[in-house]
Design an enzyme around this catalytic site. Structure first.
Site, PDB file in Angstrom:
ATOM      1  CG  ASP A   6     -69.889 -47.622  32.746  1.00  0.00           C
ATOM      2  OD1 ASP A   6     -69.822 -47.443  31.514  1.00  0.00           O
ATOM      3  OD2 ASP A   6     -70.302 -46.756  33.538  1.00  0.00           O
ATOM      4  CG  ASP A   8     -67.672 -41.749  31.111  1.00  0.00           C
ATOM      5  OD1 ASP A   8     -66.430 -41.722  31.216  1.00  0.00           O
ATOM      6  OD2 ASP A   8     -68.273 -41.464  30.060  1.00  0.00           O
TER       7      ASP A   8
END
Length: 189
Positions: A6, A8
């Protein structure tokens, strides 16, 4: 091995606010170095990231591309690379197939890298959505405590992800250290 990250809260700093400019995109200390170490050790890195700020009108794909270019330049300066970046530009209300926890982003990665499946890959995230998407595609789920990770870790104690054993690390650098030390991932660091 394929390692899906991922963005952020895993690679860059994230406090729950939208990151709307290239200058506001700042890597978590040690994250780019961790990606470079993994890449230089022969592992492929891909990124799967929800980016509803596009649909909300907070920034455009040109800004998102600039953020990813900044990240890639920092990574390449350390001898690493990203094989593919998949992002979902949709608003959650659109109920698209790509927004995690749905698996469309991971399917894009699988197809782009011409893999039969993602079984055996690792999915590193800071939220339950990341982990659920990874588990649905037969990835080993890894949680980092950066970004939303501390809250997610507390929630996992009460509500585990069915059929999954989640390994937890303080940050992406700690994960890379343990992974590269092999064999297997140590549990709940």
């Amino acid at each position: 091995m394929l390692i899906i990250l991922d963005r952020d809260g895993v690679i860059n700093e994230y406090d729950g606010s939208y990151i709307c400019t290239i200058d506001d995109w700042r890597p978590i200390p040690g994250s780019i170095e961790a990606m470079a170490r993994l890449s230089k050790a022969g592992h492929r890195i891909a990124i799967a990231t929800n980016q509803s700020g596009i649909a909300r009108g907070f920034y455009g794909t040109d800004i998102l591309d600039g953020m990813h270019e900044k990240m890639s330049q920092l990574l390449e300066a350390l001898g690493g690379s990203v094989s593919f970046i998949a992002y979902c530009p949709h608003h959650p209300d659109e109920h698209c197939v790509c927004r995690k926890p749905r698996t469309g982003l991971l399917e894009q990665i699988r197809d782009h890298l011409q893999l039969d499946s993602l079984k055996g890959a690792i999915m590193v995230g800071d939220s339950r959505k990341d982990l659920e998407a990874g588990v649905a595609e037969h990835c080993q789920p890894v949680l980092v405590r950066t970004g939303n990770g501390k809250d997610t870790a507390r929630c996992l104690k009460d509500r585990a992800i069915p059929g999954a054993s989640v390994t937890i690390y303080d940050n992406l650098s700690a994960f890379a250290d343990a992974f590269l030390a092999g064999p297997g991932l140590a549990k709940n660091q």
